[in-house]
Design a protein around this motif. Structure first.
Motif, mmCIF file in Angstrom:
data_model
loop_
_atom_site.group_PDB
_atom_site.id
_atom_site.type_symbol
_atom_site.label_atom_id
_atom_site.label_comp_id
_atom_site.label_asym_id
_atom_site.label_seq_id
_atom_site.Cartn_x
_atom_site.Cartn_y
_atom_site.Cartn_z
ATOM 1 N N PRO B 171 0.825 -1.226 0.000
ATOM 2 C CA PRO B 171 0.000 0.000 0.000
ATOM 3 C C PRO B 171 0.860 1.278 0.000
ATOM 4 O O PRO B 171 0.520 2.240 -0.670
ATOM 5 C CB PRO B 171 -0.808 -0.111 1.306
ATOM 6 C CG PRO B 171 -0.787 -1.555 1.652
ATOM 7 C CD PRO B 171 0.500 -2.098 1.144
ATOM 8 N N SER B 172 1.959 1.247 0.742
ATOM 9 C CA SER B 172 2.831 2.436 0.794
ATOM 10 C C SER B 172 3.456 2.690 -0.567
ATOM 11 O O SER B 172 3.579 3.846 -1.002
ATOM 12 C CB SER B 172 3.946 2.248 1.829
ATOM 13 O OG SER B 172 3.408 2.081 3.098
ATOM 14 N N ARG B 173 3.854 1.611 -1.234
ATOM 15 C CA ARG B 173 4.472 1.787 -2.564
ATOM 16 C C ARG B 173 3.457 2.380 -3.538
ATOM 17 O O ARG B 173 3.769 3.328 -4.264
ATOM 18 C CB ARG B 173 4.974 0.439 -3.105
ATOM 19 C CG ARG B 173 6.185 -0.111 -2.382
ATOM 20 C CD ARG B 173 6.951 -1.098 -3.252
ATOM 21 N NE ARG B 173 6.155 -2.213 -3.705
ATOM 22 C CZ ARG B 173 5.945 -3.341 -3.028
ATOM 23 N NH1 ARG B 173 6.495 -3.494 -1.828
ATOM 24 N NH2 ARG B 173 5.212 -4.319 -3.526
ATOM 25 N N THR B 174 2.232 1.849 -3.483
ATOM 26 C CA THR B 174 1.189 2.362 -4.377
ATOM 27 C C THR B 174 0.956 3.841 -4.117
ATOM 28 O O THR B 174 0.839 4.644 -5.038
ATOM 29 C CB THR B 174 -0.132 1.578 -4.154
ATOM 30 O OG1 THR B 174 0.185 0.195 -4.271
ATOM 31 C CG2 THR B 174 -1.183 1.957 -5.157
ATOM 32 N N ARG B 175 0.918 4.203 -2.849
ATOM 33 C CA ARG B 175 0.711 5.604 -2.472
ATOM 34 C C ARG B 175 1.885 6.471 -2.952
ATOM 35 O O ARG B 175 1.714 7.585 -3.426
ATOM 36 C CB ARG B 175 0.567 5.685 -0.951
ATOM 37 C CG ARG B 175 0.345 7.076 -0.415
ATOM 38 C CD ARG B 175 -1.027 7.584 -0.782
ATOM 39 N NE ARG B 175 -1.037 9.022 -0.847
ATOM 40 C CZ ARG B 175 -2.136 9.767 -0.743
ATOM 41 N NH1 ARG B 175 -3.287 9.194 -0.585
ATOM 42 N NH2 ARG B 175 -2.073 11.065 -0.825
ATOM 43 N N PHE B 176 3.071 5.906 -2.810
ATOM 44 C CA PHE B 176 4.275 6.637 -3.235
ATOM 45 C C PHE B 176 4.220 6.899 -4.749
ATOM 46 O O PHE B 176 4.487 8.006 -5.207
ATOM 47 C CB PHE B 176 5.529 5.844 -2.859
ATOM 48 C CG PHE B 176 6.800 6.451 -3.371
ATOM 49 C CD1 PHE B 176 7.271 7.660 -2.876
ATOM 50 C CD2 PHE B 176 7.534 5.826 -4.365
ATOM 51 C CE1 PHE B 176 8.436 8.224 -3.359
ATOM 52 C CE2 PHE B 176 8.705 6.383 -4.855
ATOM 53 C CZ PHE B 176 9.161 7.590 -4.345
ATOM 54 N N TYR B 177 3.847 5.886 -5.503
ATOM 55 C CA TYR B 177 3.772 6.062 -6.965
ATOM 56 C C TYR B 177 2.745 7.149 -7.323
ATOM 57 O O TYR B 177 2.967 7.956 -8.226
ATOM 58 C CB TYR B 177 3.370 4.752 -7.660
ATOM 59 C CG TYR B 177 4.251 3.559 -7.346
ATOM 60 C CD1 TYR B 177 5.607 3.724 -7.011
ATOM 61 C CD2 TYR B 177 3.753 2.253 -7.386
ATOM 62 C CE1 TYR B 177 6.403 2.627 -6.713
ATOM 63 C CE2 TYR B 177 4.561 1.154 -7.090
ATOM 64 C CZ TYR B 177 5.869 1.350 -6.752
ATOM 65 O OH TYR B 177 6.664 0.278 -6.460
ATOM 66 N N LYS B 178 1.659 7.139 -6.578
ATOM 67 C CA LYS B 178 0.606 8.134 -6.821
ATOM 68 C C LYS B 178 1.155 9.538 -6.569
ATOM 69 O O LYS B 178 0.931 10.467 -7.353
ATOM 70 C CB LYS B 178 -0.579 7.836 -5.889
ATOM 71 C CG LYS B 178 -1.797 8.698 -6.087
ATOM 72 C CD LYS B 178 -2.973 8.155 -5.273
ATOM 73 C CE LYS B 178 -4.160 9.095 -5.332
ATOM 74 N NZ LYS B 178 -4.077 10.218 -4.408
ATOM 75 N N GLU B 179 1.901 9.667 -5.479
ATOM 76 C CA GLU B 179 2.477 10.973 -5.148
ATOM 77 C C GLU B 179 3.484 11.410 -6.219
ATOM 78 O O GLU B 179 3.574 12.587 -6.548
ATOM 79 C CB GLU B 179 3.171 10.929 -3.776
ATOM 80 C CG GLU B 179 2.236 10.791 -2.597
ATOM 81 C CD GLU B 179 1.346 12.013 -2.393
ATOM 82 O OE1 GLU B 179 1.729 13.112 -2.816
ATOM 83 O OE2 GLU B 179 0.257 11.838 -1.812
ATOM 84 N N VAL B 180 4.241 10.447 -6.728
ATOM 85 C CA VAL B 180 5.225 10.768 -7.777
ATOM 86 C C VAL B 180 4.508 11.377 -8.976
ATOM 87 O O VAL B 180 4.893 12.436 -9.494
ATOM 88 C CB VAL B 180 6.014 9.497 -8.207
ATOM 89 C CG1 VAL B 180 6.776 9.746 -9.504
ATOM 90 C CG2 VAL B 180 6.984 9.071 -7.110
ATOM 91 N N LEU B 181 3.423 10.723 -9.407
ATOM 92 C CA LEU B 181 2.697 11.219 -10.575
ATOM 93 C C LEU B 181 2.053 12.581 -10.303
ATOM 94 O O LEU B 181 2.096 13.481 -11.138
ATOM 95 C CB LEU B 181 1.622 10.203 -10.994
ATOM 96 C CG LEU B 181 2.148 8.950 -11.683
ATOM 97 C CD1 LEU B 181 1.006 8.002 -12.025
ATOM 98 C CD2 LEU B 181 2.929 9.285 -12.951
ATOM 99 N N GLU B 182 1.466 12.722 -9.119
ATOM 100 C CA GLU B 182 0.815 14.000 -8.785
ATOM 101 C C GLU B 182 1.835 15.130 -8.728
ATOM 102 O O GLU B 182 1.592 16.237 -9.221
ATOM 103 C CB GLU B 182 0.086 13.878 -7.440
ATOM 104 C CG GLU B 182 -1.242 13.147 -7.560
ATOM 105 C CD GLU B 182 -1.974 13.022 -6.239
ATOM 106 O OE1 GLU B 182 -1.493 13.575 -5.226
ATOM 107 O OE2 GLU B 182 -3.019 12.343 -6.221
ATOM 108 N N GLU B 183 2.967 14.854 -8.121
ATOM 109 C CA GLU B 183 4.021 15.873 -8.031
ATOM 110 C C GLU B 183 4.523 16.266 -9.418
ATOM 111 O O GLU B 183 4.803 17.432 -9.683
ATOM 112 C CB GLU B 183 5.192 15.336 -7.192
ATOM 113 C CG GLU B 183 5.111 15.681 -5.750
ATOM 114 C CD GLU B 183 4.930 17.167 -5.514
ATOM 115 O OE1 GLU B 183 5.865 17.925 -5.808
ATOM 116 O OE2 GLU B 183 3.847 17.558 -5.065
ATOM 117 N N GLN B 184 4.632 15.256 -10.277
ATOM 118 C CA GLN B 184 5.139 15.532 -11.620
ATOM 119 C C GLN B 184 4.137 16.388 -12.407
ATOM 120 O O GLN B 184 4.547 17.194 -13.234
ATOM 121 C CB GLN B 184 5.447 14.209 -12.344
ATOM 122 C CG GLN B 184 6.172 14.356 -13.664
ATOM 123 C CD GLN B 184 7.596 14.913 -13.519
ATOM 124 O OE1 GLN B 184 8.016 15.320 -12.438
ATOM 125 N NE2 GLN B 184 8.336 14.946 -14.606
#
Lengths: 231, 312
Positions: B171-184
């Motif tokens: 779940p943390s990895r999925t959340r991290f990936y989401k944050e990466v895309l949002e930040e980008q």
């Protein structure tokens, strides 16, 4: 603080951490001496006083925190974008300020004891010469710790040991200017607060001490300016 | 693999003839590469391919031995104006860090000019990282998440994540990936994400770099590389006839049915041949392409031999 003066930020951050250790060291050393004095009365008399004792132990303290700071500091700061040069400059200033803090703290406690303890000889050691030599010595010991840590990081185990051997020899040379005793004896026990070597004046000893410290700094810079940081 | 014709002025990172060696082992070999902003680069490679060496050189952790690296047109090593704008976030290394999380954000903010503390605090809460806890007392997963948070919140124009997610749970990895895309999306920058979890992360990448034995083997937009790879499945003789002139990455057989992975020659697919032969064409994942592209040649040959014997 101006964010372009990153080396001054390094100074501040190092002082923040080292200052905490130093306060702990001074309090612990003070309490130990007070406890010993209560049982042995060792602070009153010709042999010991708080100032000279604290300046002696401060050398060991500075050697250790020089080692610890350099072992972890370079890595930590390079990883947040600080250059090795900025870290080097910042650490030099923090070393000087830390040395000054220790000397001033020791003087204040010494003066306080002089007021509170009957028979405590406050005036005898409280001279500019003692304080200047104390400052030079604590700074020099910190630099030695820093150099040893850099030696291990740059040259690995055997290189690090070679740097220690060099430092032992070099400190022997350094101490010569402050004592007239044999070299090994000086490293282990010897500590005089004014040069009793009649062939070397106090000012010459100060000059040579500064030269020796600059040599150590030059070596640290040479070893650390291209130091690899493990990811 | 220097691409001719690319306007170097757009390139945030420019690498020419980069070679790096540890004792007698070559980690990087005459590498040329241009990386542009704003993009997310997926850096993929087997263990020992040279990924971390490359990334640590980009971050200024090491001095370049041979060749050059320029970021924003300047050399990296010991260049404060570059290093403050490049951040590297790898595996957690906080054994000695006894600062509390909240205080560490303040410390970090002083050295990273664009660090967004409010954002860091917000996602620290999302990842359930207690701000008043010492960093070296955090679990491995939380320390990994903290690395990820620092990377995202640093907002450095060049942000490098080197397997930072390894200790995180799913779940943390999925959340991290989401944050990466949002930040980008919010603040586009150049991100390089080094990973082994290719299948999990491939949707993040705009561009894929596959490293092998110290060299860049593939340097292509993610959609193009996926278009170039495909699998052919069918009766063995028909598959062999179809693939005899194609670049075969991998073969596997089950009885008379053979599956072959092809790379780079989709234009050779001809409708009439496909209709004549009873074979099926399917997509291949980036992970499969990576695995088979970086497979030792000997392994591929072994596969061929095995396939032949099995079916013969």
């Amino acid at each position: 603080m101006d964010k372009n003066n990153r080396w001054r930020m390094v100074t501040w951050d190092l002082l923040r951490v080292q200052g905490r250790w130093t306060i702990g060291y001074i309090i612990a050393f003070f309490l130990i001496n007070i406890a010993l004095h209560l049982f042995l009365g060792h602070l009153v008399g010709d042999t010991f006083n708080f100032l000279t004792l604290s300046l002696q132990s401060a050398r060991v303290f500075m050697l250790i925190i020089g080692l610890i700071t350099a072992t972890h500091g370079t890595k930590i700061f390079v990883k947040i974008g600080v250059t090795r040069r900025e870290y080097f400059c910042g650490n030099i200033l923090s070393t000087f300020l830390l040395g000054l803090t220790i000397i001033l703290s020791a003087v204040m406690i010494h003066m306080g004891l002089g007021t509170l303890l009957p028979g405590y000889d406050m005036a005898r050691f409280l001279t500019m010469a003692v304080l200047l030599e104390g400052l030079l010595q604590v700074i020099h010991f910190y630099l030695v710790g820093w150099l040893i840590a850099m030696g291990f990081q740059r040259f690995s185990k055997f290189g690090g040991i070679a740097v220690i051997v060099f430092n032992i020899w070099f400190m022997g040379q350094y101490q010569y200017f402050w004592t007239t005793e044999g070299v090994l004896e000086n490293i282990t026990f010897g500590y005089s607060f004014t040069s009793s070597n009649t062939s070397i004046t106090f000012s010459l000893a100060v000059i040579f001490s500064l030269v020796f410290s600059f040599i150590i700094l030059g070596l640290i810079h040479f070893i650390s300016n291209k130091l690899e940081v493990q990811p | 693999m220097m691409k001719e014709g690319i306007e170097t002025i757009k390139a945030t990172i420019e690498i020419k003839g980069l070679t790096h060696q540890f004792d007698d082992q070559k980690a990087l070999s005459e590498m040329d590469l241009l990386l542009e902003t704003p993009k997310i680069y997926g850096l993929i490679g087997r263990n020992g391919a040279g990924k971390t060496t490359l990334l640590s050189l980009l971050a200024g952790y090491r001095e370049v031995q041979e060749g050059e690296i320029k970021i924003f047109g300047e050399a990296v090593f010991e260049n404060s104006s570059v290093t403050r704008n490049v951040s590297y976030h790898g595996k957690p290394d906080y054994e000695e860090e006894d600062e509390k999380v909240g205080a560490y954000f303040d410390f970090y903010q002083r050295y990273r000019p664009k660090f967004d503390k409010a954002y860091a605090l917000r996602i620290a809460e999302v990842f359930e990282i207690p701000l008043d806890k010492k960093i070296n007392k955090l679990s491995q997963g939380k320390q990994s998440a903290l690395k990820g948070i620092l990377g995202l919140a640093s907002k450095t124009p060049v942000t490098i994540f080197d397997e930072v997610y390894l200790g995180m749970d799913a779940p943390s990895r999925t959340r991290f990936y989401k944050e990466v895309l949002e930040e980008q999306l919010k603040e586009p920058r150049l991100m390089i994400i080094s990973t082994h979890l290719v299948s999990e992360m491939e949707y993040l990448f705009d561009h894929v770099l596959i490293m092998h034995q110290g060299k860049i083997m593939i340097d292509e937009p993610a959609d193009e590389i996926l278009e170039r790879g495909f699998a052919v499945t069918g009766e063995k003789s028909q598959v062999e006839e179809f693939t005899k002139d194609l670049r075969v990455l991998h073969r596997e057989a089950l009885g008379q049915i053979q599956k072959v992975i092809i790379f780079g020659e989709k234009e050779k697919l001809r409708e009439e041949v496909l209709e004549r032969l009873n074979i099926e064409i399917s997509e291949v994942s980036l992970q499969d392409l990576f695995i088979h592209l970086t497979e030792k040649k000997r392994d591929v040959d072994d596969q061929r031999v095995k396939g032949g014997k099995h079916n013969g």
